[in-house]
Write an enzyme that holds these catalytic residues in place. Structure first.
Site, PDB file in Angstrom:
ATOM      1  N   GLU A  89     -19.333   5.623 -18.680  1.00  0.00           N
ATOM      2  CA  GLU A  89     -18.298   6.616 -18.415  1.00  0.00           C
ATOM      3  C   GLU A  89     -17.817   6.560 -16.968  1.00  0.00           C
ATOM      4  OE1 GLU A  89     -16.630   8.181 -20.446  1.00  0.00           O
ATOM      5  OE2 GLU A  89     -17.816   8.037 -22.276  1.00  0.00           O
ATOM      6  N   TYR A 172     -14.611  15.795 -16.926  1.00  0.00           N
ATOM      7  CA  TYR A 172     -14.459  14.847 -18.035  1.00  0.00           C
ATOM      8  C   TYR A 172     -15.784  14.156 -18.351  1.00  0.00           C
ATOM      9  CZ  TYR A 172     -14.209  10.507 -20.403  1.00  0.00           C
ATOM     10  OH  TYR A 172     -14.511   9.497 -21.261  1.00  0.00           O
ATOM     11  N   ASP A 190      -9.504  13.698 -21.421  1.00  0.00           N
ATOM     12  CA  ASP A 190      -9.197  12.605 -20.502  1.00  0.00           C
ATOM     13  C   ASP A 190      -7.701  12.311 -20.597  1.00  0.00           C
ATOM     14  OD1 ASP A 190      -8.981  11.349 -22.960  1.00  0.00           O
ATOM     15  OD2 ASP A 190      -9.519   9.411 -22.085  1.00  0.00           O
ATOM     16  N   CYS A 245      -1.311   5.566 -29.207  1.00  0.00           N
ATOM     17  CA  CYS A 245      -0.448   6.529 -28.498  1.00  0.00           C
ATOM     18  C   CYS A 245      -0.503   6.220 -26.999  1.00  0.00           C
ATOM     19  CB  CYS A 245      -0.921   7.953 -28.781  1.00  0.00           C
ATOM     20  SG  CYS A 245       0.300   9.229 -28.399  1.00  0.00           S
ATOM     21  N   CYS A 252       3.833   3.757 -32.735  1.00  0.00           N
ATOM     22  CA  CYS A 252       3.887   4.903 -33.642  1.00  0.00           C
ATOM     23  C   CYS A 252       3.764   4.483 -35.117  1.00  0.00           C
ATOM     24  CB  CYS A 252       5.184   5.680 -33.421  1.00  0.00           C
ATOM     25  SG  CYS A 252       5.316   6.370 -31.744  1.00  0.00           S
TER      26      CYS A 252
END
Length: 362
Positions: A89, A172, A190, A245, A252
Site C-alpha cells: 500500500e 487511505y 483513494d 473508469c 465505458c
DNA sequence: CATGCGTGGAG
DNA sequence: TCTCCAAGCAT
C-alpha cells in the site's frame, strides 16, 4: 461542484430520472440504451440509488465483474502477510502497479517481517526503494517497522487508529490495510474510488480537487453493510477505477455499471476545472532525484563538491556512480539550487553527513 | 487547505 | 517532444 449536505439530501429524483428503470436495464442487457441526456447542472448533485435493492444490485454488478477480471497481484494472495500488504500500500502511493511489483518482491524476500526491516539502517530501505520515487516513503516505512517492532510486539496493528499512527500511513492506507489485511469493514477512499463515485453517482468527469468530508459520507453510504462484501466492494471499485473508469479515455464499454452511470447519462460533461500538472524540469525535485540516484549507488560518502563539479575522476567505481553523476551534471543546477536540494535532503533525513561527505542514513 | 515531494510509461 | 498522471502523506 463540491458535494455538500444539501446536495446529498436533495435532488434525488431530479438527478436520477432513470432511477426507476435502472434495475430493469440491468436485467435486460449490458447493451441497454443510455438514458436521456440530462443537463449537467442537474446531474451534478450526487444521488444515491433510491431503493435499497438498487444499491445491492450495484454491489453485485461491480463485485461480480471484479471476480472475473481482478489482476493476480501478489499482495492479493491469500497467504500474503499484513506486513506485505502494508508495504504494498505504501509503495503504491502515487506509483503504478507495474513498477511496484519487482521492488515489492525484493523487499519481501529481504525483509519478510517488520522486525527484519527495523534491524536495518534506514538508508538500506531507501537504497532498495530503487527508482519508485518519493523516497521519503521508504524512510517512513522503515520508521513504521521500528514502531511495529517496539510498540506493537512486531505485529502490524489491525486497528484503524493504530495504523493511522504509523509513519507514512494516512487515512487511505490505514483503511486499506484494515480492510485488505484484516477483513474489516472500513471506508476506503483513494483516487480511483473518488473518480468512480464522481462519475457513477455525482455525474462529474472528475472528483473535486480536495477530498471533502461529504465525499467520505457518500462513500460511507455506498459501502455494503455486510463485512465481507464491503471488503470486496472496496477492492472492486478501486479496480474498476484503475482498469475501466480511468482518468483519461475511460473504457465505458467494459463497465459493469454503465447503465446506471450518472456521468454517461449526463452526456459525459467535461471537467469543470483543469488540473494543474506538476512542474518537473528545473525544479528542486528533479535535482533531489538526481542526487538520490547518486547516493543510492554510492558505497561510501560523496563529497559535496562531487555533485556540482565536472564528472572528473572522483574515486568512485565507474559502474556504480558514473551514470547517476552524469545525470546530475547534465542537469547542471545552479549552485544555490544544488545547496537547497542537498540541505532539503539532509533536513528530510534522506541523507546525512559523514566523513566530510553525504551518504544515505546509517 | 494548498503545496512539495520522484519517476517513467502512455497518449 | 510534451503533457498527464499512478492504491497519498505531512506540513
Amino acid at each position: 461542484m463540491l458535494i455538500d449536505d444539501r446536495d446529498l439530501n436533495s435532488g434525488r429524483d431530479a438527478a436520477r430520472p432513470n432511477s426507476a428503470s435502472r434495475s430493469r436495464a440491468k436485467q435486460s442487457a449490458a447493451s441497454a440504451a443510455p438514458a436521456a441526456v440530462i443537463p449537467p447542472a442537474v446531474v451534478a448533485s450526487p444521488a444515491l440509488p433510491a431503493e435499497p435493492g438498487e444499491l445491492a444490485t450495484m454491489h453485485r454488478d461491480v463485485t461480480s465483474w471484479f471476480s472475473g477480471i481482478a489482476r493476480d497481484l501478489p499482495w492479493r494472495s491469500a497467504d500474503c502477510s499484513a506486513w506485505g500488504i502494508l508495504v504494498s500500500e505504501v509503495m503504491l502511493q502515487q506509483t503504478p502497479v507495474v513498477r511496484v511489483l519487482p521492488v515489492w518482491q525484493d523487499w519481501m524476500e529481504r525483509w519478510p517481517t517488520p522486525a527484519d526491516l527495523a534491524s536495518e539502517a534506514p538508508g538500506e530501505a531507501v537504497r532498495h526503494w530503487g527508482r519508485l520515487g518519493y523516497p521519503r516513503r521508504a524512510l517512513r516505512l522503515h520508521a513504521a517497522a521500528v514502531a511495529i517492532r517496539d510498540e506493537h510486539n512486531g505485529e502490524v496493528p489491525a486497528d484503524f487508529d493504530h495504523l493511522l499512527g504509523l509513519p507514512g500511513v494516512g487515512s487511505y492506507t490505514a483503511a486499506a490495510v484494515a480492510a485488505f489485511a484484516f477483513g474489516q469493514r472500513t471506508t476506503v477512499v483513494d483516487t480511483n474510488i473518488r473518480r468512480v463515485h464522481a462519475r457513477l453517482i455525482s455525474g462529474l468527469a472528475l472528483p473535486s480537487q480536495s477530498l471533502a468530508a461529504a465525499e467520505m459520507r457518500l462513500a460511507d453510504s455506498l459501502l455494503p453493510q455486510d463485512q465481507e462484501l464491503s471488503v470486496r466492494w472496496n477492492a472492486a471499485v478501486m479496480e474498476l477505477g484503475a482498469l475501466v473508469c480511468t482518468a483519461r479515455a475511460p473504457k465505458c464499454q467494459e463497465c459493469p455499471v454503465r447503465p446506471s452511470c450518472a456521468w454517461l447519462a449526463a452526456g459525459e460533461p467535461p471537467p469543470t476545472y483543469t488540473p494543474k500538472g506538476q512542474a518537473w524540469h528545473g525544479t528542486d525535485r528533479q535535482v533531489r532525484g538526481a542526487v538520490m540516484a547518486v547516493l543510492r549507488s554510492a558505497s561510501s560518502p560523496v563529497i559535496r563538491e562531487a555533485f556540482g563539479t565536472s564528472p572528473a575522476d572522483l574515486g568512485f567505481a565507474p559502474d556504480g556512480v558514473a551514470i547517476p553523476l552524469a545525470a546530475l551534471h547534465r542537469l547542471n543546477p545552479a549552485p544555490e539550487q544544488l545547496e537547497r536540494a542537498l540541505d532539503g535532503l539532509l533536513a528530510d533525513g534522506l541523507a546525512e553527513e559523514h566523513d566530510g561527505g553525504l551518504r544515505l542514513p546509517a
